[in-house]
Design a protein around this motif. Structure first.
Motif, mmCIF file in Angstrom:
data_model
loop_
_atom_site.group_PDB
_atom_site.id
_atom_site.type_symbol
_atom_site.label_atom_id
_atom_site.label_comp_id
_atom_site.label_asym_id
_atom_site.label_seq_id
_atom_site.Cartn_x
_atom_site.Cartn_y
_atom_site.Cartn_z
ATOM 1 N N PRO A 406 0.804 -1.230 0.000
ATOM 2 C CA PRO A 406 0.000 0.000 0.000
ATOM 3 C C PRO A 406 0.832 1.274 0.000
ATOM 4 C CG PRO A 406 -0.053 -1.034 2.159
ATOM 5 C CD PRO A 406 0.634 -1.995 1.248
ATOM 6 N N GLN A 407 2.113 1.166 0.400
ATOM 7 C CA GLN A 407 2.988 2.340 0.402
ATOM 8 C C GLN A 407 4.157 2.172 -0.569
ATOM 9 O OE1 GLN A 407 4.098 3.098 4.490
ATOM 10 N NE2 GLN A 407 1.973 3.000 5.205
ATOM 11 N N GLY A 408 4.008 1.264 -1.520
ATOM 12 C CA GLY A 408 5.078 1.035 -2.492
ATOM 13 C C GLY A 408 6.334 0.520 -1.820
ATOM 14 N N ARG A 409 7.467 1.009 -2.296
ATOM 15 C CA ARG A 409 8.773 0.663 -1.733
ATOM 16 C C ARG A 409 9.024 -0.853 -1.776
ATOM 17 N NH1 ARG A 409 12.281 4.498 -1.424
ATOM 18 N NH2 ARG A 409 13.197 3.752 0.525
ATOM 19 N N TYR A 410 8.550 -1.504 -2.844
ATOM 20 C CA TYR A 410 8.692 -2.941 -3.042
ATOM 21 C C TYR A 410 10.128 -3.288 -3.467
ATOM 22 C CZ TYR A 410 7.709 -0.695 -7.459
ATOM 23 O OH TYR A 410 7.724 0.181 -8.527
ATOM 24 N N ALA A 411 10.504 -4.531 -3.299
ATOM 25 C CA ALA A 411 11.840 -5.009 -3.670
ATOM 26 C C ALA A 411 11.866 -5.406 -5.149
ATOM 27 C CB ALA A 411 12.231 -6.205 -2.805
ATOM 28 N N THR A 412 13.036 -5.238 -5.796
ATOM 29 C CA THR A 412 13.141 -5.571 -7.218
ATOM 30 C C THR A 412 14.532 -6.079 -7.577
ATOM 31 O OG1 THR A 412 13.884 -3.358 -7.897
ATOM 32 C CG2 THR A 412 11.502 -3.744 -7.857
ATOM 33 N N THR A 413 14.558 -6.869 -8.627
ATOM 34 C CA THR A 413 15.772 -7.163 -9.388
ATOM 35 C C THR A 413 15.365 -7.142 -10.844
ATOM 36 O OG1 THR A 413 16.823 -8.508 -7.674
ATOM 37 C CG2 THR A 413 17.567 -8.850 -9.933
ATOM 38 N N SER A 414 15.809 -6.140 -11.596
ATOM 39 C CA SER A 414 15.410 -6.015 -13.000
ATOM 40 C C SER A 414 16.068 -7.099 -13.830
ATOM 41 C CB SER A 414 15.770 -4.630 -13.541
ATOM 42 O OG SER A 414 17.171 -4.451 -13.510
ATOM 43 N N GLN A 415 15.378 -7.494 -14.913
ATOM 44 C CA GLN A 415 15.853 -8.517 -15.859
ATOM 45 C C GLN A 415 16.055 -9.886 -15.216
ATOM 46 O OE1 GLN A 415 16.053 -8.206 -19.236
ATOM 47 N NE2 GLN A 415 15.092 -6.214 -18.855
ATOM 48 N N PHE A 416 15.499 -10.091 -14.025
ATOM 49 C CA PHE A 416 15.645 -11.390 -13.358
ATOM 50 C C PHE A 416 15.022 -12.491 -14.209
ATOM 51 C CE2 PHE A 416 14.539 -14.789 -10.478
ATOM 52 C CZ PHE A 416 15.555 -14.802 -9.543
ATOM 53 N N PHE A 417 13.882 -12.186 -14.852
ATOM 54 C CA PHE A 417 13.174 -13.192 -15.643
ATOM 55 C C PHE A 417 13.510 -13.104 -17.124
ATOM 56 C CE2 PHE A 417 10.167 -12.666 -11.966
ATOM 57 C CZ PHE A 417 10.441 -13.902 -11.402
ATOM 58 N N ALA A 418 14.693 -12.585 -17.452
ATOM 59 C CA ALA A 418 15.146 -12.645 -18.845
ATOM 60 C C ALA A 418 15.287 -14.106 -19.267
ATOM 61 C CB ALA A 418 16.476 -11.906 -19.008
ATOM 62 N N THR A 419 15.552 -14.977 -18.311
ATOM 63 C CA THR A 419 15.534 -16.418 -18.527
ATOM 64 C C THR A 419 14.656 -17.044 -17.450
ATOM 65 O OG1 THR A 419 17.526 -16.712 -17.172
ATOM 66 C CG2 THR A 419 17.844 -16.476 -19.544
ATOM 67 N N ALA A 420 14.153 -18.237 -17.741
ATOM 68 C CA ALA A 420 13.303 -18.914 -16.765
ATOM 69 C C ALA A 420 14.111 -19.237 -15.511
ATOM 70 C CB ALA A 420 12.721 -20.179 -17.370
ATOM 71 N N TYR A 421 13.407 -19.283 -14.378
ATOM 72 C CA TYR A 421 14.066 -19.568 -13.094
ATOM 73 C C TYR A 421 13.343 -20.736 -12.438
ATOM 74 C CZ TYR A 421 15.903 -18.977 -8.387
ATOM 75 O OH TYR A 421 16.512 -19.182 -7.178
ATOM 76 N N SER A 422 14.097 -21.734 -11.998
ATOM 77 C CA SER A 422 13.507 -22.914 -11.367
ATOM 78 C C SER A 422 14.179 -23.189 -10.033
ATOM 79 C CB SER A 422 13.645 -24.141 -12.270
ATOM 80 O OG SER A 422 12.922 -23.982 -13.478
#
Length: 725
Positions: A406-422
């Motif tokens: 509700p206040q944003g400030r979420y965590a991120t890693t850009s381009q993490f899903f450029a490839t599939a992750y298992s």
């Protein structure tokens, strides 16, 4: 008149200049011939206090502004460290008449200290020392000012032209401050009004401003670094020790470029479900302040198990709190490779990600399958909320897990899903993943940007082990299967060793070998030689157990290979008559005597037709006793050429026995080649004996042709299929 010293004058020394001379009339200088001045102090060493923004030799570009108005002029500044302001200064032009009042203000306009300048010189820098120094905080704005009645000194646009900060004092590009009259100089300007401050650093202090993971943290990702930040830059000589269970954790410690952050990077993952203790000692600031030994403990998360799996268990985001304060629902697309159920929802929390967080599980159509509100959150790190009822999920089906920030400030890693992750039984696909939806109420996160991972996750519990057959090749009951086939069976999951695969053909074992595919899911039998044609082939697979312990009952199925390839033969294939149509118009039955050297069956009767050979033609097959053993009427004939009629039931022949094949030509005009059968003709197993061959019988309705003339070939033939190839 100009006097040029032969060397630079000494700093902070009062010099007296005296003029003597006469004018052109011989009158000596009587007044103004002597005056004194003091040279500026040399600049102080960088960072050594008392500190000011300007050195004493600094001068304005405008010595006195012609504006003749009552003004309060100042400079807005801050200090890198806490300390005290002992006074203020300003540069005075000749006509900037006293009295002048100096003031130190807080950023909100409160007067912190004030006084009147005394013992002013006619021009140059003037200094007011406060009766009581004023303590100021680090990195906090203050304003130093003086009040003038006009003709002030200035350097227009000075702060915008270059950074005039002089550590530990800092100014911005609009540090000039002014107000008309006697009030607080709240207005800003890029111009310098040549106002300065006298600052003394406070006694050096050093504190730890933050540490990660925080003391007492639980469920800490095992890939976490240990990070400690300090209030001031520190010197070499520090020590960082990380232990678990009394044993050292191997890793590397580095000091950040600012000198205020220590980072311990473990060589490998931290131990699972373990208490980790951090001890930092020997920390001293570059200003000499010492920090007592710091010790704290946190606990890592448990290792993944089939009943407690996550996608991002020990992964930490590149950015723990994105600089975005808008309310947003963020999530992850995932699919399990095994049936199971989602028992909880997780998300990674950074600083500022406040408010009530609500987690959701969705199907790809946007239907919410479960919802849970997070409680008892920690300040940062992974948060987890258990669903009131686990949600069953199917292998190979995609779902979305999300939470409302509700206040944003979420965590991120850009381009993490450029490839599939298992991870384990869970997979997050590449491309259109990392979902979001802005809005205070959140909702189904349908949009994606930059393949960004927003670190929304699930806790997945694998269903009990199962195994099934997903494919058999050939399929059970298949017919006309190629004899080159390698029978195979594919399972829903990988299998362990101990299996057995055998093949029989018509009840007899088939030699060969069986092998398991590289993915452990397919058994394939390779026969040593081609399977027999026309055979019933049975495949039996037993002892199959999945890699996680599920048993499969014995599997048996059968199929039939293609029949043997049998080539039918005829006596006169490719042969054409000398006379396609004789001039004989009488009704007649004509034929050919023949034998076979192998067992087989006659499947059809043939004759060559010329023009005029009209009417209904009936073919017959006779045995040596003259008994008609087959008869067929020709239909769909062409105008000329070979005609063929298939028997309703093939007729088996006895090797060596003589048979006659014939047809009835009701209007004559049959085909012939005289003397063609004087010698025997053999094609494959069929032989037309030479001599009294080429049979005929005149008469309406025909009959057994029992006469011969001149060994004439009347071009009557059979299609014969040997019993075996």
């Amino acid at each position: 008149m100009t006097f040029t010293p032969s060397a630079d004058l000494a700093g902070f020394v009062t010099y007296t200049a005296t003029l003597s001379g006469q004018d052109s009339g011989g009158t000596a200088i009587s007044t103004g011939k002597t005056w004194s001045f003091r040279t500026a102090k040399p600049p102080a060493a960088a960072g050594v206090c008392p500190c000011s923004l300007y050195d004493e030799d600094a001068t304005p570009t405008v010595l006195q502004d012609p504006e003749n108005a009552q003004l309060t002029l100042g400079v807005r500044f801050r200090a890198d460290v806490a300390g005290r302001v002992t006074g203020v200064k300003f540069y005075k032009g000749v006509n900037n008449a006293a009295p002048h009042t100096g003031t130190l203000w807080s950023a909100n306009g409160s007067v912190l200290a004030q006084g009147t300048f005394t013992d002013e010189s006619t021009s140059g820098w003037q200094t007011l020392t406060f009766a009581t120094p004023v303590e100021i905080q680090a990195n906090t704005d203050y304003i130093a000012s003086y009040r003038t009645n006009g003709y002030y000194s200035a350097t227009p646009n000075a702060f915008a032209s270059s950074d005039l900060s002089k550590p530990p004092l800092r100014v911005t590009s609009t540090a000039g401050a002014y107000a008309y009259g006697t009030g607080f100089p709240a207005a800003t300007s890029p111009s310098s009004y040549m106002v300065d401050v006298v600052f003394e650093k406070g006694a050096p202090t050093l504190t730890m401003t933050s540490r990660s993971p925080v003391p007492g943290a639980v469920e800490v990702p095992r890939a976490s670094n240990v990070v400690a930040s300090f209030s001031s830059a520190i010197s070499p000589g520090y020590s960082v020790s990380v232990t678990s269970g009394g044993q050292p954790v191997q890793g590397t410690t580095t000091l950040g470029n600012s000198g205020t952050t220590l980072t311990f990077d473990p060589t490998s993952l931290l131990p699972a479900a373990a208490d980790v203790t951090v001890t930092i000692s020997g920390v001293t600031s570059t200003e000499g302040a010492s920090l007592p030994t710091q010790t704290w403990t946190f606990r890592t998360r448990s290792a993944e198990t089939p009943d407690n799996q996550t996608l991002f268990g020990d992964v930490v985001p590149a950015v723990e709190a994105q600089d975005d304060a808008s309310p947003v629902e963020v999530g992850t697309v995932f699919s399990p490779t095994r049936d199971g159920r989602v028992t909880a929802i997780r998300f990674y929390k950074g600083a500022g990600n406040g408010g009530t967080h609500v987690g959701s599980l969705w199907n790809m159509a946007g239907q919410r399958l479960a919802q849970v509100t997070f409680a008892n959150e920690t300040a940062s790190g992974w948060q987890q909320a258990t669903l009131s009822s686990p949600v069953e999920v199917q292998a190979g089906v995609s779902y979305i897990v999300s939470y409302l920030a509700p206040q944003g400030r979420y965590a991120t890693t850009s381009q993490f899903f450029a490839t599939a992750y298992s991870a384990g039984d869970l997979t997050a696909p590449a491309g259109n993943n990392g979902r979001y939806l802005y809005g205070a109420a959140g909702g189904f996160p349908q949009y994606a940007f930059g393949s960004t991972n927003y670190f929304a996750d699930v806790v997945f519990q694998r269903a009990g082990p199962t195994i099934s057959v997903t494919e058999r090749n050939p399929e059970p009951g298949a017919t006309e299967v190629a004899t080159s086939v390698n029978p195979s069976i594919t399972f829903s999951t990988g299998i362990a060793s101990g299996w057995n695969m055998s093949v029989t053909a018509n009840g007899s074992s088939v030699a060969g070998s069986a092998a398991l595919s590289s993915d452990g899911r397919t058994l394939r039998f390779t026969p040593s030689a081609a399977l027999p044609a026309g055979a019933t082939v049975s495949v039996t697979v037993s002892g199959v157990v999945s890699t996680d312990g599920a048993n499969l009952p014995t599997q048996t199925w059968s199929f039939t290979t293609v029949p043997p390839v049998v080539t039918e033969v005829s006596l006169f294939t490719g042969v054409t008559p000398q006379n396609a149509s004789t001039f004989d118009l009488m009704p007649i039955e004509v034929g050919t005597a023949f034998t076979t050297s192998v067992a087989g069956s006659v499947t059809a009767i043939r004759f060559y037709k010329g023009s005029g050979n009209t009417g209904t033609h009936v073919g017959s097959l006779w045995n040596a006793a003259g008994t008609r053993i087959a008869q067929v009427t020709f239909t769909n004939e062409t105008a000329t050429g070979w005609q063929q009629a298939t028997l309703a039931t093939p007729v088996a022949l006895t090797p060596g026995a003589v048979y006659v094949v014939s047809y009835y030509a009701p209007n004559g005009r049959y085909s012939s080649t005289p003397a063609a059968l004087t010698q025997s003709r053999t094609v494959g197993p069929l032989t037309a004996p030479g001599g009294a061959n080429g049979r005929y019988r005149y008469g309406i309705g025909g009959g057994l042709p029992n006469r011969s003339w001149n060994s004439t070939n009347y071009f009557v033939d059979v299609r014969f299929r040997p019993a075996s190839p």
